[in-house]
Structures are given as C-alpha cells and as structure tokens.
Design an enzyme around this catalytic site. Sequence first.
Site, PDB file in Angstrom:
ATOM      1  N   TYR A   1       1.513   2.983   3.496  1.00 45.74           N
ATOM      2  CA  TYR A   1       2.544   2.338   4.313  1.00 45.74           C
ATOM      3  C   TYR A   1       3.931   2.569   3.716  1.00 45.74           C
ATOM      4  CZ  TYR A   1      -0.500  -0.190   7.591  1.00 45.74           C
ATOM      5  OH  TYR A   1      -1.378  -0.523   8.591  1.00 45.74           O
TER       6      TYR A   1
ATOM      7  N   LEU B   1       1.716 -12.425   5.798  1.00 44.67           N
ATOM      8  CA  LEU B   1       2.244 -11.125   5.373  1.00 44.67           C
ATOM      9  C   LEU B   1       3.536 -10.836   6.118  1.00 44.67           C
ATOM     10  CD1 LEU B   1      -1.085  -9.080   5.641  1.00 44.67           C
ATOM     11  CD2 LEU B   1      -0.091 -10.070   3.569  1.00 44.67           C
ATOM     12  N   GLU B   2       4.510 -10.312   5.400  1.00 45.49           N
ATOM     13  CA  GLU B   2       5.786  -9.926   6.003  1.00 45.49           C
ATOM     14  C   GLU B   2       5.895  -8.404   5.955  1.00 45.49           C
ATOM     15  OE1 GLU B   2       6.010 -11.963   3.017  1.00 45.49           O
ATOM     16  OE2 GLU B   2       5.842 -13.851   4.092  1.00 45.49           O
TER      17      GLU B   2
ATOM     18  N   GLN C   1      -2.927 -23.027   4.677  1.00 45.22           N
ATOM     19  CA  GLN C   1      -2.446 -22.429   5.925  1.00 45.22           C
ATOM     20  C   GLN C   1      -3.523 -21.538   6.540  1.00 45.22           C
ATOM     21  OE1 GLN C   1       1.195 -20.578   4.633  1.00 45.22           O
ATOM     22  NE2 GLN C   1       0.203 -18.667   4.110  1.00 45.22           N
TER      23      GLN C   1
ATOM     24  N   LYS D   1       0.862  -1.190   0.000  1.00 39.20           N
ATOM     25  CA  LYS D   1       0.000   0.000   0.000  1.00 39.20           C
ATOM     26  C   LYS D   1       0.894   1.234   0.000  1.00 39.20           C
ATOM     27  CE  LYS D   1      -3.952  -0.081   1.178  1.00 39.20           C
ATOM     28  NZ  LYS D   1      -5.123   0.072   0.338  1.00 39.20           N
TER      29      LYS D   1
END
Length: 185
Positions: A110, A132-133, A176, A107
């Site tokens: 960010y 997410l990292e 997952q 984004k």
Amino acid sequence: MAVMPDKWIREKAESFGMIEPFVDHKSSKGVMSFGLSSYGYDARVDNKFKIFTNVNSAVVDPKDFSKNSFIDKETDVCIIPPNSFALASTVEYFHIPRDVLAICVGKSTYARCGIIVNVTPLEPGWKGHVTLEFSNTTPLPAKIYANEGACQFVFLSGESECEKSYDDIKGKYMNQHGITLPLVK
C-alpha cells in the site's frame, strides 16, 4: 521492551484471546498478506468504510465531529478519492495484555502506491476492533481491498505490568466495535 515473536503471539492469541479471529500462518496467495508473521500480525480490513466527502460542506472538527463528513460504503473494494481519506476497522478483535503495547505499521505494498495507514498504539488493557485511518496521498483514486491485509501489529512486552491500564482509566475507545469516530469527552 522486547519485540515479541510468532510463538509468543500464537500463545497469547490462543490462551488469552489477544487476537480473534486468529490466523496462525501468513496468507498471501493473490491477496494483500494477512495473519501471523515472524514478529507481528498482519490484520485484515473489514468491508465497511467511511469515506470523507465535502457534499455537505462539513468542517472537520475533532471536538465536534460531524457524521456528515463521510459517506458510508459496504464493499469488497473501497475506492478512496485523490488526496482523500477513509476510515475502516479491523476484522480482528484485539485484547491487549497489561504488560504489552502494540504498535501498528503500514503494509509496504500500500505504501508504494501512496496509501498510508495510521493507527495510534494499542495501550495495555485495551480491547476492541481497531479503527484504521487510510490516507490516499496520490492525485489518483486508490483501492483498498476488504478482508485482506491492511497493516501489521508489532507487540512490545514491558518488564512488568503497568500500574494503570487503558481499561483501568476507562479509556474512551475501550470495547469499540466497527468504525469509531473521534470522541472528546
């Protein structure tokens, strides 16, 4: 490969379960935007985070990953220390069709604050919550807001279905739920 538009994304979400829960419009009032956009889908970050710490003097080894590398936080606002890293997962569960590859981009709000989101491609046939990292590249603490937009997925449609999907090869990150740590099998 073609980038797929909002109409196609909505149809796949409703008929195939490609994104659940699915928000069929862009929500942005007072929050980091999320939901359907013209040529993508802005996914939300869940409220469970794993934040890197060096309390236990752990060494990061992707082949022998120690859970002691993180502290767990369940919060509406995650604060990532300067020059540090956190893991989280999407609120949304994805089911990628056999003729589609999804690419994730960060984004801009960010990114303009020095927070980088990294996700590897979602392969054809893959299902699950996306891990997410988040990297805080600044010398200051940085905030991530749970249940708000964190990244955008762009869907690329292939000319035909692949011969072997992620599901067919029994990929290690298949199905997952929540945050999944590195796996080497």
